[in-house]
Design a protein around this motif. Structure first.
Motif, short mmCIF file in Angstrom:
data_model
loop_
_atom_site.label_atom_id
_atom_site.label_comp_id
_atom_site.label_asym_id
_atom_site.label_seq_id
_atom_site.Cartn_x
_atom_site.Cartn_y
_atom_site.Cartn_z
N ARG A 177 0.82 -1.21 0.00
CA ARG A 177 0.00 0.00 0.00
C ARG A 177 0.85 1.26 0.00
N ASP A 178 2.15 1.13 0.22
CA ASP A 178 3.06 2.27 0.32
C ASP A 178 3.53 2.68 -1.08
N ASN A 192 -2.90 2.21 11.03
CA ASN A 192 -2.87 1.35 9.84
C ASN A 192 -3.80 0.14 9.94
N SER A 240 0.41 4.14 4.08
CA SER A 240 0.01 4.68 2.78
C SER A 240 0.01 6.20 2.92
N ASP A 241 -0.60 6.88 1.95
CA ASP A 241 -0.69 8.33 2.06
C ASP A 241 -2.13 8.77 2.29
N ARG A 289 -3.69 -3.22 -0.42
CA ARG A 289 -3.50 -3.87 0.87
C ARG A 289 -3.48 -5.38 0.70
#
Length: 313
Positions: free
Chosen positions: A44-45, A201, A119-120, A69
């Motif tokens: 997810r990053d 998260n 994530s963002d 994810r």
């Protein structure tokens, strides 16, 4: 524990494996080197793309990264036409790469914005410490950080934010250090940071969803390897595998066996209990000292109902 994970998954030519927590690509690279298999990475990053490009260039046609994810891995793979895989690797929690980037806010050893998002998207750790009431903060810190001084930490946070919003990691470390006694080798803020990161998260929820998704995706004889780093994670994995291997957990010995729903085991353990890192690995990589690996092999039985994992909550 990369070597142990590869050994558990035993990659073979032509197989499709999932690296559900791609990160910097360590597991993916090791799996691709072990056999002429294909690996689907999931993360997810958005900052991992450069690592994915490197792995893809080194293994033409054998690697692909999916953004998302790992708890949604069954849906993500179905979208690209893959309904079954031969192995799934999961390395739970924050990566060393994320910890080392001060601007991500994961580290209590470096000053940075109090973010902690993998994530963002979504709320940050700063949002939580500045908006949740004292009782909810205490519950978060106690349940997810296993911090015995959770109430005192929550009280200190609420008092501090009256003076000024808590927006930096160093601010939070200093607040916690006022009420939690330092112990050798352990920063007083360790457990509070862990708790906030887990909530930001939804790490335990994601782990439960990921285990269920892997169960659906894995073909008979497919292998699952999960590395966790603290007791909360390991407890979820152990519960899942115990149940799926046919061990009755949480049932009373006084109840008739007929009251326990009988289902065919969907997994077989590859080894009893959890494997720990070798002394050499722990010495070379101190962050690996608390790692535990649990692994199992998929049977031909149908996947269990999704709601069974609610018992692990």
């Amino acid at each position: 524990m990369c070597g142990e994970v590869v050994a558990a998954l035993t990659p073979r030519a032509g197989e499709v494996l999932v690296d559900g927590t791609f990160g910097a690509g360590g597991y993916s690279s090791a799996l691709l080197a072990a056999a002429e298999c294909q690996v689907i990475g999931i993360d997810r990053d958005p900052t991992v793309q450069a690592h994915a490009d490197r792995v893809s260039a080194a293994n033409p046609g054998r690697f692909r990264l999916l953004a998302g994810r790992f708890g949604d891995m069954d849906m993500l793979l179905n979208e690209i036409g893959i309904q079954g895989v031969d192995g799934v690797a999961l390395d739970i929690g924050v990566s060393s790469m994320q910890i080392d980037q001060a601007d991500r806010g994961f580290s209590f050893q470096q000053d940075g914005p109090l973010d902690m998002r993998m994530s963002d998207q979504g709320e940050t750790a700063a949002d939580i410490v500045n908006t949740r009431d004292e009782a909810e903060l205490a519950d978060i810190i106690y349940l997810y950080g296993e911090e015995r001084r959770a109430r005192a930490v929550a009280r200190a946070i609420v008092a501090a934010r009256i003076e000024a919003p808590i927006t930096r990691t160093r601010q939070l470390v200093q607040i916690v250090a006022r009420v939690v006694r330092a112990t050798p080798g352990i920063n007083p803020a360790t457990r509070t940071f862990q708790a906030l990161r887990i909530v930001v998260n939804d790490e335990l929820g994601e782990l439960r969803r990921g285990l269920v998704a892997a169960e659906k995706l894995l073909k008979p004889e497919g292998r699952l390897a999960v590395v966790s780093f603290h007791s909360l994670e390991d407890r979820v994995v152990k519960h899942f595998l115990d149940r799926r291997c046919g061990k009755q957990t949480g049932s009373s010995r006084h109840l008739p066996q007929a009251t326990v729903a009988a289902r065919a085991p969907s997994f077989e353990l590859l080894h009893k209990g959890a494997l720990a890192p070798t002394d050499a690995e722990a010495a070379a990589n101190p962050r690996a000292r608390s790692a535990k690996l649990r692994a199992a092999k998929r049977t031909a039985a149908p996947a269990w109902p999704d709601d069974d994992m609610r018992e692990a909550a």
